[in-house]
Scaffold this motif. Structure first.
Motif, PDB file in Angstrom:
ATOM      1  N   VAL A 145      -6.125  -3.050   5.938  1.00 56.57           N
ATOM      2  CA  VAL A 145      -6.599  -1.796   6.513  1.00 56.57           C
ATOM      3  C   VAL A 145      -8.046  -1.628   6.062  1.00 56.57           C
ATOM      4  O   VAL A 145      -8.592  -2.472   5.347  1.00 56.57           O
ATOM      5  CB  VAL A 145      -5.736  -0.581   6.097  1.00 56.57           C
ATOM      6  CG1 VAL A 145      -4.321  -0.725   6.629  1.00 56.57           C
ATOM      7  CG2 VAL A 145      -5.716  -0.400   4.591  1.00 56.57           C
ATOM      8  N   ALA A 146      -8.675  -0.557   6.482  1.00 58.85           N
ATOM      9  CA  ALA A 146     -10.068  -0.328   6.155  1.00 58.85           C
ATOM     10  C   ALA A 146     -10.300  -0.480   4.656  1.00 58.85           C
ATOM     11  O   ALA A 146      -9.384  -0.283   3.849  1.00 58.85           O
ATOM     12  CB  ALA A 146     -10.478   1.070   6.615  1.00 58.85           C
ATOM     13  N   GLU A 147     -11.514  -0.816   4.317  1.00 62.36           N
ATOM     14  CA  GLU A 147     -11.922  -0.986   2.921  1.00 62.36           C
ATOM     15  C   GLU A 147     -11.274  -2.223   2.297  1.00 62.36           C
ATOM     16  O   GLU A 147     -11.134  -2.329   1.080  1.00 62.36           O
ATOM     17  CB  GLU A 147     -11.620   0.271   2.088  1.00 62.36           C
ATOM     18  CG  GLU A 147     -12.287   1.525   2.650  1.00 62.36           C
ATOM     19  CD  GLU A 147     -11.678   2.811   2.096  1.00 62.36           C
ATOM     20  OE1 GLU A 147     -10.881   2.733   1.140  1.00 62.36           O
ATOM     21  OE2 GLU A 147     -12.012   3.874   2.628  1.00 62.36           O
ATOM     22  N   ASN A 148     -10.895  -3.185   3.154  1.00 61.57           N
ATOM     23  CA  ASN A 148     -10.392  -4.482   2.693  1.00 61.57           C
ATOM     24  C   ASN A 148      -9.167  -4.379   1.792  1.00 61.57           C
ATOM     25  O   ASN A 148      -9.005  -5.164   0.847  1.00 61.57           O
ATOM     26  CB  ASN A 148     -11.507  -5.262   1.984  1.00 61.57           C
ATOM     27  CG  ASN A 148     -12.599  -5.691   2.944  1.00 61.57           C
ATOM     28  OD1 ASN A 148     -12.311  -6.158   4.043  1.00 61.57           O
ATOM     29  ND2 ASN A 148     -13.846  -5.510   2.547  1.00 61.57           N
ATOM     30  N   MET A 149      -8.288  -3.463   2.081  1.00 62.65           N
ATOM     31  CA  MET A 149      -7.055  -3.336   1.318  1.00 62.65           C
ATOM     32  C   MET A 149      -5.962  -4.173   1.987  1.00 62.65           C
ATOM     33  O   MET A 149      -5.614  -3.942   3.150  1.00 62.65           O
ATOM     34  CB  MET A 149      -6.638  -1.866   1.226  1.00 62.65           C
ATOM     35  CG  MET A 149      -7.606  -1.021   0.419  1.00 62.65           C
ATOM     36  SD  MET A 149      -7.038   0.699   0.201  1.00 62.65           S
ATOM     37  CE  MET A 149      -7.254   1.338   1.861  1.00 62.65           C
ATOM     38  N   GLU A 150      -5.442  -5.149   1.265  1.00 63.33           N
ATOM     39  CA  GLU A 150      -4.415  -6.044   1.796  1.00 63.33           C
ATOM     40  C   GLU A 150      -3.112  -5.271   2.032  1.00 63.33           C
ATOM     41  O   GLU A 150      -2.624  -4.562   1.145  1.00 63.33           O
ATOM     42  CB  GLU A 150      -4.162  -7.185   0.820  1.00 63.33           C
ATOM     43  CG  GLU A 150      -5.358  -8.096   0.591  1.00 63.33           C
ATOM     44  CD  GLU A 150      -5.435  -9.209   1.620  1.00 63.33           C
ATOM     45  OE1 GLU A 150      -4.434  -9.417   2.356  1.00 63.33           O
ATOM     46  OE2 GLU A 150      -6.491  -9.870   1.673  1.00 63.33           O
ATOM     47  N   ILE A 151      -2.553  -5.442   3.231  1.00 60.45           N
ATOM     48  CA  ILE A 151      -1.329  -4.724   3.578  1.00 60.45           C
ATOM     49  C   ILE A 151      -0.107  -5.346   2.896  1.00 60.45           C
ATOM     50  O   ILE A 151       0.740  -4.643   2.342  1.00 60.45           O
ATOM     51  CB  ILE A 151      -1.128  -4.715   5.107  1.00 60.45           C
ATOM     52  CG1 ILE A 151      -2.268  -3.950   5.785  1.00 60.45           C
ATOM     53  CG2 ILE A 151       0.224  -4.097   5.466  1.00 60.45           C
ATOM     54  CD1 ILE A 151      -2.244  -4.032   7.299  1.00 60.45           C
ATOM     55  N   TYR A 152      -0.028  -6.683   2.910  1.00 64.58           N
ATOM     56  CA  TYR A 152       1.194  -7.356   2.489  1.00 64.58           C
ATOM     57  C   TYR A 152       1.011  -8.052   1.141  1.00 64.58           C
ATOM     58  O   TYR A 152      -0.069  -8.576   0.841  1.00 64.58           O
ATOM     59  CB  TYR A 152       1.625  -8.387   3.533  1.00 64.58           C
ATOM     60  CG  TYR A 152       1.835  -7.802   4.911  1.00 64.58           C
ATOM     61  CD1 TYR A 152       3.025  -7.188   5.254  1.00 64.58           C
ATOM     62  CD2 TYR A 152       0.810  -7.846   5.869  1.00 64.58           C
ATOM     63  CE1 TYR A 152       3.219  -6.641   6.514  1.00 64.58           C
ATOM     64  CE2 TYR A 152       0.994  -7.293   7.135  1.00 64.58           C
ATOM     65  CZ  TYR A 152       2.197  -6.691   7.449  1.00 64.58           C
ATOM     66  OH  TYR A 152       2.375  -6.142   8.700  1.00 64.58           O
TER      67      TYR A 152
ATOM     68  N   LEU B  33       0.833  -1.194   0.000  1.00 62.53           N
ATOM     69  CA  LEU B  33       0.000   0.000   0.000  1.00 62.53           C
ATOM     70  C   LEU B  33       0.871   1.249   0.000  1.00 62.53           C
ATOM     71  O   LEU B  33       1.982   1.246   0.543  1.00 62.53           O
ATOM     72  CB  LEU B  33      -0.915   0.013   1.224  1.00 62.53           C
ATOM     73  CG  LEU B  33      -1.886  -1.164   1.355  1.00 62.53           C
ATOM     74  CD1 LEU B  33      -2.677  -1.047   2.648  1.00 62.53           C
ATOM     75  CD2 LEU B  33      -2.816  -1.239   0.157  1.00 62.53           C
ATOM     76  N   ASP B  34       0.342   2.337  -0.539  1.00 61.41           N
ATOM     77  CA  ASP B  34       1.092   3.587  -0.527  1.00 61.41           C
ATOM     78  C   ASP B  34       0.958   4.269   0.834  1.00 61.41           C
ATOM     79  O   ASP B  34       0.212   3.815   1.713  1.00 61.41           O
ATOM     80  CB  ASP B  34       0.662   4.518  -1.665  1.00 61.41           C
ATOM     81  CG  ASP B  34      -0.800   4.952  -1.590  1.00 61.41           C
ATOM     82  OD1 ASP B  34      -1.316   5.170  -0.462  1.00 61.41           O
ATOM     83  OD2 ASP B  34      -1.438   5.092  -2.649  1.00 61.41           O
ATOM     84  N   SER B  35       1.660   5.358   1.008  1.00 59.84           N
ATOM     85  CA  SER B  35       1.752   6.008   2.323  1.00 59.84           C
ATOM     86  C   SER B  35       0.431   6.601   2.783  1.00 59.84           C
ATOM     87  O   SER B  35       0.255   6.839   3.982  1.00 59.84           O
ATOM     88  CB  SER B  35       2.827   7.100   2.289  1.00 59.84           C
ATOM     89  OG  SER B  35       2.520   8.072   1.296  1.00 59.84           O
ATOM     90  N   MET B  36      -0.505   6.836   1.880  1.00 57.76           N
ATOM     91  CA  MET B  36      -1.816   7.322   2.267  1.00 57.76           C
ATOM     92  C   MET B  36      -2.754   6.162   2.590  1.00 57.76           C
ATOM     93  O   MET B  36      -3.429   6.157   3.625  1.00 57.76           O
ATOM     94  CB  MET B  36      -2.420   8.190   1.159  1.00 57.76           C
ATOM     95  CG  MET B  36      -3.804   8.746   1.473  1.00 57.76           C
ATOM     96  SD  MET B  36      -3.817   9.926   2.841  1.00 57.76           S
ATOM     97  CE  MET B  36      -3.070  11.348   2.045  1.00 57.76           C
ATOM     98  N   ALA B  37      -2.773   5.152   1.734  1.00 56.95           N
ATOM     99  CA  ALA B  37      -3.683   4.022   1.937  1.00 56.95           C
ATOM    100  C   ALA B  37      -3.393   3.288   3.241  1.00 56.95           C
ATOM    101  O   ALA B  37      -4.322   2.849   3.931  1.00 56.95           O
ATOM    102  CB  ALA B  37      -3.585   3.064   0.755  1.00 56.95           C
ATOM    103  N   ILE B  38      -2.120   3.159   3.599  1.00 60.54           N
ATOM    104  CA  ILE B  38      -1.759   2.419   4.801  1.00 60.54           C
ATOM    105  C   ILE B  38      -2.321   3.084   6.055  1.00 60.54           C
ATOM    106  O   ILE B  38      -2.490   2.449   7.094  1.00 60.54           O
ATOM    107  CB  ILE B  38      -0.216   2.280   4.907  1.00 60.54           C
ATOM    108  CG1 ILE B  38       0.177   1.222   5.934  1.00 60.54           C
ATOM    109  CG2 ILE B  38       0.441   3.608   5.255  1.00 60.54           C
ATOM    110  CD1 ILE B  38      -0.138  -0.179   5.524  1.00 60.54           C
ATOM    111  N   ARG B  39      -2.699   4.360   5.962  1.00 60.86           N
ATOM    112  CA  ARG B  39      -3.193   5.096   7.125  1.00 60.86           C
ATOM    113  C   ARG B  39      -4.704   4.964   7.336  1.00 60.86           C
ATOM    114  O   ARG B  39      -5.238   5.535   8.287  1.00 60.86           O
ATOM    115  CB  ARG B  39      -2.844   6.580   6.989  1.00 60.86           C
ATOM    116  CG  ARG B  39      -1.354   6.879   6.958  1.00 60.86           C
ATOM    117  CD  ARG B  39      -1.105   8.381   7.022  1.00 60.86           C
ATOM    118  NE  ARG B  39      -1.620   8.951   8.254  1.00 60.86           N
ATOM    119  CZ  ARG B  39      -1.810  10.258   8.462  1.00 60.86           C
ATOM    120  NH1 ARG B  39      -1.511  11.120   7.500  1.00 60.86           N
ATOM    121  NH2 ARG B  39      -2.278  10.690   9.609  1.00 60.86           N
TER     122      ARG B  39
END
Length: 291
Positions: A118-125, A41-47
């Protein structure tokens, strides 16, 4: 006074004068460089899982005579509002230890102690990690954080014979309640009356409503592990989770504070003062006995 730490911080009053402990476990925003490198994820999405600036919204706690414990590490890295070993076997390249809880609802949703999303089901890894990485985070971050929180609660209970933990969080602005479509400004969670006196919860709701906010109890957030684990009303230890609607104070697209951020913080400070006064009136009576 402050107790600074790279991982978390306790902001202490000169003297603790009220039986409250405030806790902000999800507002951390110091992202380790190696973690960002590992994430897809980019630096915004990870937050997106942060409780953005909640530590600042409740920053007046020491002014009222209560300590404020706040995380500097991000929730996406390790989530202290979970059991210590809620781990998802899909994330790891080797088997989990037998004591891990891999079947909880939170793990199934990707939000265990080491979150998968993170929120919205975005996979971190983008790939699996060794179990040793998760266990190291639990040993070096999760356990010290809870040790400090337990110490603050125990100290408060010993000093006053009574204690109230306020676990501070934020929620997405699109949250709606049931079929009526109400968008709550605040949600007070008491694990359906098991982590705090119902009267304490109702008093908190009334104070927020008197300040002009829409406040509801327990739905859809009744409280997480921290509220459940530390709330023991029969022993005079009450734990409330409070969720603040993010749309009140940030632009959720840019994560920047809205102009009325400080006005909301001021209203929360009024609420904190009113809660302290309420508990002062009832401490030592049967009014806050478990129901």
């Amino acid at each position: 006074m402050t107790d600074d730490c790279e991982l978390f911080e306790v902001r202490e009053p000169e003297t603790q004068s009220i039986p409250f402990v405030y806790n902000s476990p999800h507002s951390g925003r110091r992202y380790p460089a190696e973690f960002l490198d590992e994430s897809q994820l980019d630096s915004m999405a990870i937050r997106r899982s942060e409780d953005h600036f909640v530590d600042e919204l409740f920053g007046a706690a020491p002014d009222f005579g209560a300590p404020l414990l706040l995380a500097h590490f991000p929730r996406a890295f390790v989530d202290v509002n979970r059991e210590p070993y809620e781990l998802d076997p899909r994330m790891f390249s080797d088997p989990l230890p037998p004591f891990a809880n891999s079947h909880s609802v939170r793990v199934a949703g990707g939000l265990g102690t080491i979150p998968r999303i993170v929120a919205e089901n975005m996979e971190i890894y983008g790939r699996r990690m060794p179990v040793s990485v998760a266990l190291e985070r639990i040993e070096n971050i999760y356990k010290p954080y809870h040790a400090r929180l337990r110490q603050l609660i125990a100290r408060t209970h010993a000093r006053f014979g009574f204690g109230v933990l306020i676990d501070c969080h934020s929620m997405p602005g699109n949250i709606r309640i049931g079929g009526n479509g109400i968008r709550p400004d605040f949600i007070i969670g008491d694990r359906y009356g098991t982590s705090a006196s119902v009267e304490l919860s109702h008093a908190a709701l009334q104070m927020l409503e008197d300040l002009g906010f829409t406040a509801v109890r327990n739905k859809p957030y009744a409280g997480g592990f921290i509220t459940e684990h530390y709330g023991r009303p029969v022993r005079g230890l009450h734990a409330l989770q409070i969720e603040v609607n993010r749309a009140l104070y940030i632009d959720e697209a840019t994560l920047r504070k809205r102009p009325d951020f400080h006005a909301l913080a001021g209203s929360i400070a009024v609420f904190m003062g009113q809660m302290a006064a309420f508990v002062a009136d009832y401490t030592g009576t049967s009014a806050l006995a478990a129901e």
